[in-house]
Design a protein around this motif. Structure first.
Motif, PDB file in Angstrom:
ATOM      1  N   ALA A   5      29.183  -1.127 -31.037  1.00  0.00           N
ATOM      2  CA  ALA A   5      28.600  -1.916 -32.126  1.00  0.00           C
ATOM      3  C   ALA A   5      28.365  -1.000 -33.304  1.00  0.00           C
ATOM      4  O   ALA A   5      27.567  -0.075 -33.234  1.00  0.00           O
ATOM      5  CB  ALA A   5      27.276  -2.542 -31.691  1.00  0.00           C
ATOM      6  N   ASN A  11      24.493  -5.048 -42.311  1.00  0.00           N
ATOM      7  CA  ASN A  11      24.597  -5.854 -41.106  1.00  0.00           C
ATOM      8  C   ASN A  11      23.755  -7.108 -41.268  1.00  0.00           C
ATOM      9  O   ASN A  11      22.821  -7.369 -40.527  1.00  0.00           O
ATOM     10  CB  ASN A  11      24.082  -5.050 -39.906  1.00  0.00           C
ATOM     11  N   THR A  14      23.725  -9.875 -38.141  1.00  0.00           N
ATOM     12  CA  THR A  14      23.790  -9.469 -36.751  1.00  0.00           C
ATOM     13  C   THR A  14      22.995 -10.401 -35.853  1.00  0.00           C
ATOM     14  O   THR A  14      23.408 -10.724 -34.742  1.00  0.00           O
ATOM     15  CB  THR A  14      23.253  -8.026 -36.596  1.00  0.00           C
ATOM     16  N   ARG A 145      30.191  -9.353 -37.317  1.00  0.00           N
ATOM     17  CA  ARG A 145      31.342  -9.053 -36.447  1.00  0.00           C
ATOM     18  C   ARG A 145      32.624  -9.721 -36.941  1.00  0.00           C
ATOM     19  O   ARG A 145      33.729  -9.387 -36.486  1.00  0.00           O
ATOM     20  CB  ARG A 145      31.050  -9.502 -35.014  1.00  0.00           C
ATOM     21  N   ASP A 298      39.641  -6.394 -36.497  1.00  0.00           N
ATOM     22  CA  ASP A 298      38.343  -6.676 -35.879  1.00  0.00           C
ATOM     23  C   ASP A 298      38.375  -6.429 -34.373  1.00  0.00           C
ATOM     24  O   ASP A 298      37.431  -5.908 -33.788  1.00  0.00           O
ATOM     25  CB  ASP A 298      37.924  -8.123 -36.159  1.00  0.00           C
ATOM     26  N   LYS A 302      36.250  -3.098 -32.216  1.00  0.00           N
ATOM     27  CA  LYS A 302      35.214  -3.256 -31.201  1.00  0.00           C
ATOM     28  C   LYS A 302      35.087  -2.007 -30.334  1.00  0.00           C
ATOM     29  O   LYS A 302      34.034  -1.735 -29.776  1.00  0.00           O
ATOM     30  CB  LYS A 302      35.536  -4.457 -30.305  1.00  0.00           C
ATOM     31  N   ARG A 305      34.946   2.461 -34.294  1.00  0.00           N
ATOM     32  CA  ARG A 305      34.766   2.030 -35.670  1.00  0.00           C
ATOM     33  C   ARG A 305      35.789   2.621 -36.627  1.00  0.00           C
ATOM     34  O   ARG A 305      36.086   2.020 -37.671  1.00  0.00           O
ATOM     35  CB  ARG A 305      33.351   2.366 -36.131  1.00  0.00           C
ATOM     36  N   ASN A 359      30.397  -2.461 -44.946  1.00  0.00           N
ATOM     37  CA  ASN A 359      29.673  -1.608 -44.009  1.00  0.00           C
ATOM     38  C   ASN A 359      29.044  -0.387 -44.683  1.00  0.00           C
ATOM     39  O   ASN A 359      28.122   0.216 -44.140  1.00  0.00           O
ATOM     40  CB  ASN A 359      30.605  -1.129 -42.902  1.00  0.00           C
TER      41      ASN A 359
END
Length: 439
Positions: A5, A11, A14, A145, A298, A302, A305, A359
Motif C-alpha cells: 500500500a 491519499n 483511502t 487505489r 494500477d 500493487k 510502487r 501521490n
C-alpha cells in the motif's frame, strides 16, 4: 501476505470504501464535457484539406490553427487552475465549457485565416484549465487505489472526443461543409454545459469527499502563498520528471492526430471524409491503449510502487520502436497496422504520470498540480507538435516529418527512468511532511 500500500500525500480517498452512484454520474458528465472539449479541438484536423483548398493555406498555417489551442492551454492552465481552486471547481468548469463552445461557433462563422486563428485561440482559453480541474474533481471523490485507471480513463475521454470530432466532423463536412462541422460541435457543447450546470454542485460533491480532504481543500488550498504553492508543486525530483516525461511523450499523439487525415489524403488517395474516418481509428487505438495501460499500471503497482515508472518507460519504448518502423514502411495495410500498434502505446504513460503527480502533491493543490502537469503536457508536447510537424513537412514532406516524431517518447523514457530512481524516497519524505503538517 499483504499487498503493498503506497503511502501518498494525496491519499484522499483511502477510507472511502464505497463509490456512490452519484460519483459515477459526476465522472460521466465530467468526461462528457471532456469529449466536447476535444471534439471542438480536433474537428479542425478533419477539415484541414478543405481549409487548405478554400484559403490556400500552407502546412505551417494549418498547423498553427491546431497548435494555437494547445498554446493557449499551456500558457493559461496554471493561473486559471489556481483561480478555480479558490473560486470553485464546478463553477469554473461551467464557465470554461461555455467559452470553448461559443468560440467553436465562432470558428464556424470565420471568413478568413485571421478570424479562424482568433476563434481557435478562444477555444484554447476556454479549454485551458478544464483538464486539470476536471480530473481534480474526479479524483477527489474516488478511492486512491483507482488513480492510474481513473486518470487514464479521463484522458482517454479526450482521445475518444478526438475520434468523434474527426469522424463526425469529417462526415458532417463531407455532406454540409466545414462550417456545419464546427457548428455541430458547438451545439453539443452548449447542451452539455446546461446539463452539467443543473446536475452537479459543490454541495452535492462534499459528502463524497473524506473530511480531511474537505478541510484541506477549503482551508489550506485557499490560503497558500505563492511560495508555498511552488514548494508543493516542485518539492521533489521525481515529480518534476513526471511532468517532463508526460509532456514530451504526448508530442506523438498530438502530431499524429493532427496530420493523419492529411497523411491518408495525400499518400493513400482518400477523400476528406474517408481520411477523417480512417484517421479516427488511430485516435481510438490511443484511447483504448490509455485505459489498458492505466489499468495495467494500477495492477502492477500493487506489488511495488516504483513499477508505475517502469511501466511508463516500457510504454514509451514500445511506441518509439513501433512508430519508427511504421513510418518507414511502404504504404499499405501492413504499415497502417504497425502505426496503429504504436499509437496504442503512444499515450500509455498518461495514467501513470497522473498517479505519480497525485501521490507526490497534497490534495489541497491537486487542481494546481494537474494544471502544472497540463502545462507541461501542452508546452512540451501538445502545443509544438502540429506546427513543428507542419514546418518540417513544408521542407522535407509530411512522411519525413512524421518519421522524426517517434524520437519524443525515447526522450520521455529517459525522464521517467530518472524519476524512478528517487521516487521511493521522495514519496516517503513528502508523505511524512504531510502527516506532520496534519498533526
Amino acid at each position: 501476505m499483504f499487498t503493498h500500500a503506497e503511502p501518498t500525500t494525496g491519499n484522499i480517498s483511502t477510507a472511502q470504501k464505497d463509490v456512490r452512484a452519484y460519483a459515477w454520474v459526476v465522472f460521466v458528465l465530467t468526461v462528457g464535457l471532456l469529449l466536447s472539449d476535444y471534439m471542438s479541438r480536433q474537428v479542425l484536423n478533419a477539415v484541414f484539406p478543405m481549409l487548405k483548398a478554400t484559403w490556400h493555406l500552407s502546412d505551417t498555417r494549418l498547423g498553427s490553427l491546431s497548435s494555437v489551442v494547445a498554446l493557449m492551454v499551456g500558457v493559461l492552465t496554471f493561473p486559471l487552475s489556481v483561480l478555480a481552486d479558490r473560486w470553485g471547481r464546478v463553477k469554473s468548469i461551467v464557465l470554461m465549457a461555455a467559452i470553448w463552445s461559443l468560440a467553436t461557433l465562432g470558428c464556424a462563422l470565420s471568413t478568413n485565416y485571421g478570424e479562424m486563428l482568433l476563434a481557435r485561440a478562444f477555444v484554447g482559453i476556454g479549454e485551458a484549465a478544464y483538464g486539470s480541474v476536471g480530473i481534480a474533481v474526479v479524483l477527489s471523490i474516488f478511492p486512491a487505489r483507482l488513480r492510474s485507471t481513473l486518470t487514464a480513463a479521463f484522458m482517454a475521454g479526450g482521445a475518444l472526443g478526438s475520434v468523434l470530432g474527426m469522424a463526425l466532423g469529417g462526415a458532417v463536412a463531407a455532406h454540409l461543409g466545414w462550417r456545419a462541422a464546427f457548428g455541430a460541435m458547438a451545439a453539443l457543447g452548449i447542451i452539455l454545459v446546461v446539463i452539467y450546470r443543473f446536475a452537479i454542485t459543490e454541495e452535492r460533491l462534499a459528502p463524497l469527499q473524506p473530511a480531511n480532504a474537505r478541510r484541506q481543500t477549503q482551508g489550506a488550498g485557499m490560503r497558500l502563498s505563492l511560495r508555498s504553492l511552488m514548494q508543493g508543486l516542485f518539492s521533489t525530483k521525481s515529480v518534476v520528471c513526471a511532468y517532463v516525461g508526460s509532456g514530451i511523450h504526448l508530442l506523438v499523439p498530438a502530431a499524429v492526430w493532427a496530420w493523419m487525415p492529411s497523411f491518408l489524403n495525400r499518400y493513400y488517395g482518400m477523400s476528406t471524409g474517408k481520411a477523417a474516418m480512417s484517421a479516427s481509428a488511430f485516435v481510438l487505438a490511443t484511447a483504448f491503449g490509455m485505459v489498458v495501460c492505466g489499468n495495467l499500471t494500477d495492477r502492477l503497482s500493487k506489488h511495488g510502487r516504483e513499477r508505475k515508472w517502469s511501466a511508463a518507460v516500457a510504454f514509451c519504448l514500445l511506441c518509439f520502436v513501433l512508430l519508427m518502423v511504421g513510418f518507414r514502411m511502404p504504404p499499405g495495410p501492413a504499415q497502417l497496422i504497425v502505426i496503429g500498434a504504436g499509437m496504442f502505446f503512444c499515450a500509455g504513460a498518461t495514467g501513470p504520470s497522473g498517479a505519480m503527480v497525485a501521490n507526490l502533491t497534497p490534495p489541497s493543490i491537486h487542481a494546481s498540480a494537474f494544471a502544472t502537469l497540463t502545462l507541461a503536457n501542452n508546452l512540451l508536447g501538445l502545443a509544438p507538435a502540429a506546427i513543428l510537424t507542419g514546418i518540417v513537412a513544408d521542407r522535407i514532406g509530411l512522411v519525413g516529418a512524421l518519421q522524426l516524431v517517434p524520437f519524443a517518447p525515447l526522450v520521455a523514457a529517459v525522464a521517467f527512468y530518472i524519476g524512478k530512481r528517487t521516487y521511493g524516497a521522495d514519496v516517503d519524505r513528502v508523505s511524512a511532511l504531510r502527516e506532520q503538517a496534519g498533526g
